[in-house]
Write a protein that holds these residues in place. Structure first.
Motif, PDB file in Angstrom:
ATOM      1  N   PRO A 205       6.734 -22.361  -4.386  1.00 25.84           N
ATOM      2  CA  PRO A 205       7.291 -21.969  -5.689  1.00 25.84           C
ATOM      3  C   PRO A 205       8.232 -20.784  -5.514  1.00 25.84           C
ATOM      4  CG  PRO A 205       5.045 -21.178  -5.488  1.00 25.84           C
ATOM      5  CD  PRO A 205       5.311 -22.020  -4.271  1.00 25.84           C
ATOM      6  N   SER A 206       9.243 -20.722  -6.333  1.00 26.11           N
ATOM      7  CA  SER A 206      10.154 -19.586  -6.340  1.00 26.11           C
ATOM      8  C   SER A 206       9.453 -18.369  -6.931  1.00 26.11           C
ATOM      9  CB  SER A 206      11.379 -19.926  -7.189  1.00 26.11           C
ATOM     10  OG  SER A 206      12.118 -18.768  -7.497  1.00 26.11           O
ATOM     11  N   VAL A 207       9.846 -17.198  -6.495  1.00 24.92           N
ATOM     12  CA  VAL A 207       9.270 -15.969  -7.058  1.00 24.92           C
ATOM     13  C   VAL A 207       9.532 -15.895  -8.561  1.00 24.92           C
ATOM     14  CG1 VAL A 207      11.215 -14.396  -6.680  1.00 24.92           C
ATOM     15  CG2 VAL A 207       8.884 -13.525  -6.556  1.00 24.92           C
ATOM     16  N   ASN A 208      10.570 -16.576  -9.049  1.00 30.90           N
ATOM     17  CA  ASN A 208      10.864 -16.597 -10.480  1.00 30.90           C
ATOM     18  C   ASN A 208       9.766 -17.305 -11.274  1.00 30.90           C
ATOM     19  OD1 ASN A 208      13.312 -15.317 -10.009  1.00 30.90           O
ATOM     20  ND2 ASN A 208      14.423 -17.234  -9.826  1.00 30.90           N
ATOM     21  N   HIS A 209       9.000 -18.173 -10.606  1.00 30.70           N
ATOM     22  CA  HIS A 209       7.938 -18.927 -11.278  1.00 30.70           C
ATOM     23  C   HIS A 209       6.581 -18.695 -10.614  1.00 30.70           C
ATOM     24  CE1 HIS A 209      11.100 -20.973 -13.420  1.00 30.70           C
ATOM     25  NE2 HIS A 209      11.698 -21.161 -12.265  1.00 30.70           N
ATOM     26  N   TYR A 210       6.464 -17.631  -9.862  1.00 32.29           N
ATOM     27  CA  TYR A 210       5.285 -17.335  -9.053  1.00 32.29           C
ATOM     28  C   TYR A 210       4.163 -16.726  -9.885  1.00 32.29           C
ATOM     29  CZ  TYR A 210       3.237 -15.794  -4.555  1.00 32.29           C
ATOM     30  OH  TYR A 210       2.454 -15.600  -3.459  1.00 32.29           O
TER      31      TYR A 210
ATOM     32  N   GLY B 270       0.425  -5.495  15.140  1.00 31.16           N
ATOM     33  CA  GLY B 270       1.741  -4.977  15.495  1.00 31.16           C
ATOM     34  C   GLY B 270       2.852  -5.740  14.803  1.00 31.16           C
ATOM     35  N   GLU B 271       4.065  -5.429  15.236  1.00 36.06           N
ATOM     36  CA  GLU B 271       5.242  -6.014  14.599  1.00 36.06           C
ATOM     37  C   GLU B 271       5.444  -7.461  15.013  1.00 36.06           C
ATOM     38  OE1 GLU B 271       8.451  -3.311  15.565  1.00 36.06           O
ATOM     39  OE2 GLU B 271       8.002  -2.136  13.771  1.00 36.06           O
ATOM     40  N   VAL B 272       6.010  -8.230  14.083  1.00 29.67           N
ATOM     41  CA  VAL B 272       6.285  -9.649  14.320  1.00 29.67           C
ATOM     42  C   VAL B 272       7.692  -9.994  13.872  1.00 29.67           C
ATOM     43  CG1 VAL B 272       3.852 -10.317  14.076  1.00 29.67           C
ATOM     44  CG2 VAL B 272       5.376 -10.409  12.091  1.00 29.67           C
ATOM     45  N   ALA B 273       8.189 -11.090  14.430  1.00 30.77           N
ATOM     46  CA  ALA B 273       9.444 -11.687  13.980  1.00 30.77           C
ATOM     47  C   ALA B 273       9.093 -12.996  13.288  1.00 30.77           C
ATOM     48  CB  ALA B 273      10.365 -11.949  15.157  1.00 30.77           C
ATOM     49  N   VAL B 274       9.709 -13.247  12.146  1.00 29.92           N
ATOM     50  CA  VAL B 274       9.437 -14.458  11.375  1.00 29.92           C
ATOM     51  C   VAL B 274      10.744 -15.220  11.174  1.00 29.92           C
ATOM     52  CG1 VAL B 274       8.579 -15.393   9.197  1.00 29.92           C
ATOM     53  CG2 VAL B 274       7.512 -13.354  10.182  1.00 29.92           C
ATOM     54  N   LEU B 275      10.717 -16.497  11.517  1.00 32.84           N
ATOM     55  CA  LEU B 275      11.837 -17.401  11.255  1.00 32.84           C
ATOM     56  C   LEU B 275      11.364 -18.405  10.219  1.00 32.84           C
ATOM     57  CD1 LEU B 275      14.586 -18.776  11.791  1.00 32.84           C
ATOM     58  CD2 LEU B 275      13.438 -20.045  13.633  1.00 32.84           C
ATOM     59  N   VAL B 276      12.125 -18.550   9.149  1.00 35.42           N
ATOM     60  CA  VAL B 276      11.801 -19.498   8.084  1.00 35.42           C
ATOM     61  C   VAL B 276      12.991 -20.445   7.939  1.00 35.42           C
ATOM     62  CG1 VAL B 276      11.178 -19.758   5.665  1.00 35.42           C
ATOM     63  CG2 VAL B 276      10.452 -17.716   6.911  1.00 35.42           C
ATOM     64  N   VAL B 277      12.740 -21.731   8.187  1.00 35.64           N
ATOM     65  CA  VAL B 277      13.781 -22.756   8.054  1.00 35.64           C
ATOM     66  C   VAL B 277      13.435 -23.589   6.826  1.00 35.64           C
ATOM     67  CG1 VAL B 277      14.961 -24.692   9.141  1.00 35.64           C
ATOM     68  CG2 VAL B 277      14.126 -22.787  10.550  1.00 35.64           C
TER      69      VAL B 277
ATOM     70  N   ILE C 252      12.188 -17.533  -2.155  1.00 31.45           N
ATOM     71  CA  ILE C 252      11.211 -18.421  -1.528  1.00 31.45           C
ATOM     72  C   ILE C 252      10.320 -17.651  -0.552  1.00 31.45           C
ATOM     73  CG2 ILE C 252      10.991 -20.442  -0.025  1.00 31.45           C
ATOM     74  CD1 ILE C 252      12.007 -21.063  -2.868  1.00 31.45           C
ATOM     75  N   LEU C 253      10.831 -16.566  -0.004  1.00 29.94           N
ATOM     76  CA  LEU C 253      10.138 -15.861   1.078  1.00 29.94           C
ATOM     77  C   LEU C 253       8.831 -15.204   0.647  1.00 29.94           C
ATOM     78  CD1 LEU C 253      13.240 -14.300   2.840  1.00 29.94           C
ATOM     79  CD2 LEU C 253      11.969 -16.376   3.450  1.00 29.94           C
ATOM     80  N   LYS C 254       8.723 -14.744  -0.575  1.00 29.54           N
ATOM     81  CA  LYS C 254       7.514 -14.065  -1.048  1.00 29.54           C
ATOM     82  C   LYS C 254       6.287 -14.947  -0.871  1.00 29.54           C
ATOM     83  CE  LYS C 254       4.963 -11.166  -3.522  1.00 29.54           C
ATOM     84  NZ  LYS C 254       4.232 -10.186  -2.745  1.00 29.54           N
ATOM     85  N   ALA C 255       6.358 -16.177  -1.316  1.00 36.66           N
ATOM     86  CA  ALA C 255       5.215 -17.085  -1.221  1.00 36.66           C
ATOM     87  C   ALA C 255       4.847 -17.348   0.237  1.00 36.66           C
ATOM     88  CB  ALA C 255       5.512 -18.396  -1.944  1.00 36.66           C
ATOM     89  N   VAL C 256       5.851 -17.533   1.094  1.00 34.78           N
ATOM     90  CA  VAL C 256       5.594 -17.824   2.510  1.00 34.78           C
ATOM     91  C   VAL C 256       4.910 -16.641   3.190  1.00 34.78           C
ATOM     92  CG1 VAL C 256       6.675 -18.349   4.737  1.00 34.78           C
ATOM     93  CG2 VAL C 256       7.489 -19.481   2.636  1.00 34.78           C
TER      94      VAL C 256
ATOM     95  N   VAL D  35      -0.355 -13.890   5.221  1.00 38.13           N
ATOM     96  CA  VAL D  35      -1.363 -12.830   5.134  1.00 38.13           C
ATOM     97  C   VAL D  35      -2.705 -13.414   4.696  1.00 38.13           C
ATOM     98  CG1 VAL D  35      -2.030 -10.702   3.949  1.00 38.13           C
ATOM     99  CG2 VAL D  35       0.328 -11.011   4.738  1.00 38.13           C
ATOM    100  N   HIS D  36      -2.704 -14.208   3.638  1.00 35.67           N
ATOM    101  CA  HIS D  36      -3.954 -14.746   3.114  1.00 35.67           C
ATOM    102  C   HIS D  36      -4.625 -15.746   4.052  1.00 35.67           C
ATOM    103  CE1 HIS D  36      -2.443 -12.982  -0.667  1.00 35.67           C
ATOM    104  NE2 HIS D  36      -3.726 -12.711  -0.803  1.00 35.67           N
ATOM    105  N   ALA D  37      -3.860 -16.374   4.937  1.00 38.33           N
ATOM    106  CA  ALA D  37      -4.430 -17.291   5.920  1.00 38.33           C
ATOM    107  C   ALA D  37      -4.836 -16.554   7.197  1.00 38.33           C
ATOM    108  CB  ALA D  37      -3.439 -18.392   6.247  1.00 38.33           C
ATOM    109  N   SER D  38      -4.733 -15.232   7.177  1.00 37.45           N
ATOM    110  CA  SER D  38      -5.127 -14.372   8.306  1.00 37.45           C
ATOM    111  C   SER D  38      -4.295 -14.590   9.564  1.00 37.45           C
ATOM    112  CB  SER D  38      -6.620 -14.530   8.618  1.00 37.45           C
ATOM    113  OG  SER D  38      -7.386 -14.097   7.520  1.00 37.45           O
ATOM    114  N   VAL D  39      -3.042 -14.990   9.393  1.00 34.03           N
ATOM    115  CA  VAL D  39      -2.110 -15.013  10.516  1.00 34.03           C
ATOM    116  C   VAL D  39      -1.612 -13.592  10.744  1.00 34.03           C
ATOM    117  CG1 VAL D  39       0.096 -15.889  11.368  1.00 34.03           C
ATOM    118  CG2 VAL D  39      -1.436 -17.385  10.057  1.00 34.03           C
ATOM    119  N   LEU D  40      -1.329 -12.876   9.658  1.00 31.62           N
ATOM    120  CA  LEU D  40      -0.904 -11.473   9.700  1.00 31.62           C
ATOM    121  C   LEU D  40      -1.923 -10.622   8.964  1.00 31.62           C
ATOM    122  CD1 LEU D  40       2.879 -11.828   8.750  1.00 31.62           C
ATOM    123  CD2 LEU D  40       1.880 -11.678  11.038  1.00 31.62           C
TER     124      LEU D  40
END
Length: 116
Positions: free
Chosen positions: A11-16, A52-59, A73-77, A82-87
């Motif tokens: 979802p877009s942050v406009n409708h999040y 630590g620090e990470v690099a994120v690529l979103v396609v 779109i990036l906010k939801a991703v 974070v919520h899936a405990s990747v970060l």
């Protein structure tokens, strides 16, 4: 450490967010998307949260040709990571690259997270 996963179109942050009185909460469609995204991420990422620090690529492969702002779109991703405990926290993101590619119905987001 690297994570790669393909998520459904977020979802877009406009409708999040939705509001009730003075409170705000995740809109029902955002809640449904998060549950699906978390299941995919948890199935892909079995380790502890990256430190630590990470690099994120979103396609991004949008579902249609409508005009969209990539940053909406990036906010939801990032929240899903974070919520899936990747970060541990999205403040760990030191590099963030977002690219829009061709339309692919019903839309998808490929995400790659790499520890720096």
């Amino acid at each position: 450490m690297v994570l790669e996963a393909t998520l459904p179109w977020p979802p877009s942050v406009n409708h999040y967010w939705a509001a009730r009185g003075n409170g705000r909460y995740l809109a029902p469609h955002a809640q449904r998307w998060h549950k699906e995204a978390w299941a995919i991420l948890r199935g892909t990422w079995r380790g502890k949260p990256m430190r630590g620090e990470v690099a994120v690529l979103v396609v991004l492969h949008p579902p249609d040709r409508r005009r969209r702002d990539l940053d909406n779109i990036l906010k939801a991703v990032l929240d899903a990571l974070v919520h899936a405990s990747v970060l541990q926290d999205d403040s760990q993101v030191a590099e963030l690259h977002a690219v829009r590619r061709e339309v692919r119905r019903p839309g998808s987001v490929h995400v790659r997270v790499e520890a720096l």
